[in-house]
Scaffold this motif. Sequence first.
Motif, mmCIF file in Angstrom:
data_model
loop_
_atom_site.group_PDB
_atom_site.id
_atom_site.type_symbol
_atom_site.label_atom_id
_atom_site.label_comp_id
_atom_site.label_asym_id
_atom_site.label_seq_id
_atom_site.Cartn_x
_atom_site.Cartn_y
_atom_site.Cartn_z
ATOM 1 N N ALA A 279 18.958 53.665 47.073
ATOM 2 C CA ALA A 279 18.562 52.252 47.090
ATOM 3 C C ALA A 279 18.976 51.561 45.807
ATOM 4 O O ALA A 279 19.457 50.417 45.824
ATOM 5 C CB ALA A 279 17.053 52.131 47.297
ATOM 6 N N ALA A 280 18.809 52.241 44.660
ATOM 7 C CA ALA A 280 19.175 51.637 43.376
ATOM 8 C C ALA A 280 20.684 51.426 43.268
ATOM 9 O O ALA A 280 21.142 50.347 42.859
ATOM 10 C CB ALA A 280 18.682 52.524 42.233
ATOM 11 N N PHE A 281 21.460 52.441 43.647
ATOM 12 C CA PHE A 281 22.921 52.296 43.588
ATOM 13 C C PHE A 281 23.400 51.178 44.515
ATOM 14 O O PHE A 281 24.286 50.388 44.159
ATOM 15 C CB PHE A 281 23.602 53.613 43.967
ATOM 16 N N GLY A 282 22.812 51.110 45.719
ATOM 17 C CA GLY A 282 23.206 50.054 46.645
ATOM 18 C C GLY A 282 22.882 48.673 46.121
ATOM 19 O O GLY A 282 23.696 47.736 46.229
ATOM 20 N N ALA A 283 21.702 48.514 45.516
ATOM 21 C CA ALA A 283 21.308 47.218 44.976
ATOM 22 C C ALA A 283 22.217 46.794 43.832
ATOM 23 O O ALA A 283 22.618 45.624 43.727
ATOM 24 C CB ALA A 283 19.858 47.260 44.508
ATOM 25 N N VAL A 284 22.555 47.747 42.957
ATOM 26 C CA VAL A 284 23.443 47.427 41.825
ATOM 27 C C VAL A 284 24.830 47.032 42.328
ATOM 28 O O VAL A 284 25.434 46.066 41.853
ATOM 29 C CB VAL A 284 23.534 48.623 40.852
ATOM 30 N N ALA A 285 25.345 47.769 43.311
ATOM 31 C CA ALA A 285 26.672 47.444 43.849
ATOM 32 C C ALA A 285 26.688 46.053 44.475
ATOM 33 O O ALA A 285 27.598 45.255 44.217
ATOM 34 C CB ALA A 285 27.089 48.499 44.878
ATOM 35 N N LEU A 286 25.688 45.747 45.302
ATOM 36 C CA LEU A 286 25.633 44.425 45.925
ATOM 37 C C LEU A 286 25.409 43.333 44.890
ATOM 38 O O LEU A 286 26.032 42.263 44.950
ATOM 39 C CB LEU A 286 24.518 44.392 46.966
ATOM 40 N N GLY A 287 24.531 43.577 43.926
ATOM 41 C CA GLY A 287 24.238 42.562 42.920
ATOM 42 C C GLY A 287 25.425 42.264 42.029
ATOM 43 O O GLY A 287 25.750 41.098 41.774
ATOM 44 N N ALA A 288 26.086 43.314 41.539
ATOM 45 C CA ALA A 288 27.244 43.109 40.677
ATOM 46 C C ALA A 288 28.394 42.457 41.441
ATOM 47 O O ALA A 288 29.089 41.575 40.918
ATOM 48 C CB ALA A 288 27.689 44.448 40.081
ATOM 49 N N GLY A 289 28.593 42.881 42.688
ATOM 50 C CA GLY A 289 29.641 42.257 43.491
ATOM 51 C C GLY A 289 29.355 40.798 43.767
ATOM 52 O O GLY A 289 30.262 39.956 43.724
ATOM 53 N N THR A 290 28.094 40.480 44.039
ATOM 54 C CA THR A 290 27.716 39.082 44.266
ATOM 55 C C THR A 290 27.949 38.250 43.010
ATOM 56 O O THR A 290 28.473 37.124 43.075
ATOM 57 C CB THR A 290 26.240 38.999 44.688
ATOM 58 N N TYR A 291 27.551 38.780 41.865
ATOM 59 C CA TYR A 291 27.769 38.052 40.608
ATOM 60 C C TYR A 291 29.256 37.783 40.391
ATOM 61 O O TYR A 291 29.657 36.663 40.030
ATOM 62 C CB TYR A 291 27.214 38.857 39.432
ATOM 63 N N ALA A 292 30.086 38.799 40.623
ATOM 64 C CA ALA A 292 31.521 38.628 40.404
ATOM 65 C C ALA A 292 32.091 37.533 41.305
ATOM 66 O O ALA A 292 32.886 36.700 40.861
ATOM 67 C CB ALA A 292 32.250 39.952 40.648
ATOM 68 N N LEU A 293 31.683 37.513 42.564
ATOM 69 C CA LEU A 293 32.208 36.513 43.496
ATOM 70 C C LEU A 293 31.735 35.106 43.140
ATOM 71 O O LEU A 293 32.506 34.139 43.206
ATOM 72 C CB LEU A 293 31.787 36.869 44.920
ATOM 73 N N ILE A 294 30.475 34.970 42.755
ATOM 74 C CA ILE A 294 29.953 33.637 42.410
ATOM 75 C C ILE A 294 30.545 33.145 41.099
ATOM 76 O O ILE A 294 30.938 31.982 40.966
ATOM 77 C CB ILE A 294 28.414 33.676 42.336
ATOM 78 N N ALA A 295 30.616 34.022 40.095
ATOM 79 C CA ALA A 295 31.105 33.622 38.781
ATOM 80 C C ALA A 295 32.603 33.364 38.767
ATOM 81 O O ALA A 295 33.114 32.693 37.863
ATOM 82 C CB ALA A 295 30.758 34.690 37.748
ATOM 83 N N ALA A 296 33.327 33.878 39.776
ATOM 84 C CA ALA A 296 34.781 33.715 39.785
ATOM 85 C C ALA A 296 35.198 32.252 39.833
ATOM 86 O O ALA A 296 36.294 31.895 39.379
ATOM 87 C CB ALA A 296 35.376 34.464 40.975
ATOM 88 N N ALA A 297 34.345 31.380 40.365
ATOM 89 C CA ALA A 297 34.725 29.977 40.524
ATOM 90 C C ALA A 297 34.832 29.237 39.201
ATOM 91 O O ALA A 297 35.683 28.361 39.046
ATOM 92 C CB ALA A 297 33.715 29.262 41.424
ATOM 93 N N ASP A 298 33.977 29.567 38.233
ATOM 94 C CA ASP A 298 33.985 28.791 36.983
ATOM 95 C C ASP A 298 33.698 29.651 35.757
ATOM 96 O O ASP A 298 33.100 29.175 34.798
ATOM 97 C CB ASP A 298 32.964 27.652 37.068
ATOM 98 N N ALA A 299 34.085 30.922 35.788
ATOM 99 C CA ALA A 299 33.864 31.786 34.625
ATOM 100 C C ALA A 299 34.788 31.363 33.487
ATOM 101 O O ALA A 299 35.998 31.206 33.688
ATOM 102 C CB ALA A 299 34.113 33.240 34.989
ATOM 103 N N PRO A 300 34.269 31.166 32.258
ATOM 104 C CA PRO A 300 35.107 30.716 31.149
ATOM 105 C C PRO A 300 36.079 31.775 30.664
ATOM 106 O O PRO A 300 37.128 31.464 30.102
ATOM 107 C CB PRO A 300 34.084 30.357 30.062
ATOM 108 N N GLU A 301 35.755 33.058 30.858
ATOM 109 C CA GLU A 301 36.633 34.134 30.413
ATOM 110 C C GLU A 301 36.510 35.307 31.379
ATOM 111 O O GLU A 301 35.486 35.476 32.058
ATOM 112 C CB GLU A 301 36.281 34.565 28.992
ATOM 113 N N PRO A 302 37.542 36.137 31.438
ATOM 114 C CA PRO A 302 37.559 37.193 32.462
ATOM 115 C C PRO A 302 36.706 38.404 32.141
ATOM 116 O O PRO A 302 36.439 39.215 33.032
ATOM 117 C CB PRO A 302 39.038 37.579 32.523
ATOM 118 N N GLY A 303 36.264 38.564 30.905
ATOM 119 C CA GLY A 303 35.545 39.763 30.511
ATOM 120 C C GLY A 303 34.360 40.105 31.394
ATOM 121 O O GLY A 303 34.289 41.223 31.944
#
Length: 497
Positions: free
Chosen positions: A212-236
């Motif tokens: 459950a923890a690994f699944g939540a981290v994978a979904l959460g990090a992937g969601t953050y990456a997709l949302i932040a891709a629109a206006d992230a100031p730097e790629p890091g």
Amino acid sequence: MGMSGEAVDDIIRLRSGRGRALLAAMALGSGMAFLDSTVVNVALPTIGRDFDAGMAALQWTVNAYTLMLASLILLGGALGDRFGRRRIFLIGVAWFTVASVLCAVAPSVEVLVVARALQGIGGALLTPGALSILQTSIHPDDRAKAIGAWAGLTGMSGVVGPLLGGWLLEFDWRWVFWINVPIAAVTVWLTRRCAPESRQLRPEQSFDWAGAAFGAVALGAGTYALIAAADAPEPGPLVGAMVLTITAAAAFLRRQATASAPMVPLSLFADRTFSVINAMTFAVYAGLSGVMFFLVIHLQVSLGWSPLAAGLSSLPITLLMLLLSGRSAELATKVGVRLPLVAGSVIGGVGTALLTTAAPGSSYVTAVLPGMTLLGIGLVILVPTLTATVMSSAPAELAGVASGVNNGVSRAAGLMAVAAIPAMVGLAGTSYADADLMTAAFRGAMLICAGLLVAGGALAAFLLPMPGAKLDHEATEEAGETSAPCPAPGLPPAHGH
């Protein structure tokens, strides 16, 4: 005693006063969680104006809830099996209510997002409990009727949601969350009076906390990456999130392959039909979630509609699903599964594409109603067969797990769609509040969503084995009795009744 392997205090007849009260309690609890997913989408433009929030904040307002629900719903069902379904259901209702109060008093959008995540945890505890309590508490002769009535009553929140939510938004969006308090109070009172306790007679079985923890981290990090891709100031940060997503996903898969009691038994996916249907579920529900997210924002921002009018725009889908899903459930028993799956997906895709005509100055009858009606017809044909096929492709002893997996897939699809599509159509920051920019983005989003629906049909057309395979009546009945609801936001639960 109830079902094999179960401990149940007593069995209830549906026609009794206790049976009707139990049905009402489970419908109210499920409907409360479903109502929020319907109404919050309608409230997004108002929340955005109140907090001067950008598109990313609105995405997280939806996705924080979906993320926790998708990650923990299987664990919530397992906790109910072990510690008592009535107990975990009541904890879920109380948790959901406290989180709703936090949403209602949130002083900032950041606090609102955290409170929505807490709501998702409560939803993951109560959602599987409602159906399993009915399944184990109601007399076998009444069980199918009880679950069919539960599905219909829960689906009615899809009708009530836009009306109630739109009316409450005329005063203050915070009332969208306050309304959960009285609903929860009645649910708890009825449940404590009427619901017997039940649990699995296998206390030695362990929980897959790591999975459950690994699944939540994978979904959460992937969601953050997709949302932040629109206006992230730097790629890091984006690169870091992507690496974390891949690492956590790999750890999740390894855990499921090696755990003695995995959250998602990978053996299920050895069945080609099960794998294809879940891939199709992901594509279809991603498209549906995108439609429900964008449509209500577009109608309010670009066309100047009131929240009530925008919320009611999806009413044809809800009514068609409620009125006709039961009749369409038998279609696969006569013509096979492939035709309904392909036809429903394509018809829904055409309806979604028609929504691109909705622009400033358009009327509901000419620009919205035709598309929503076709989308509703497509869903009526598609969803009952999708649910029944998932259930019939899994071993009987893993039917509940298979239903939970399909439920999780549908919610993960909505999570990814709401995270990714805004960036794909150029929405970032507060650009969603500009009518011209929103109109252009909406057209692009609807074409993407239409493509996802059609892609789901293509998966069924070309990858499903046994093109003439038909479901028997027992399979459609089993789907109705054991599957948990997996609606896109704004849609009623689908069952094979």
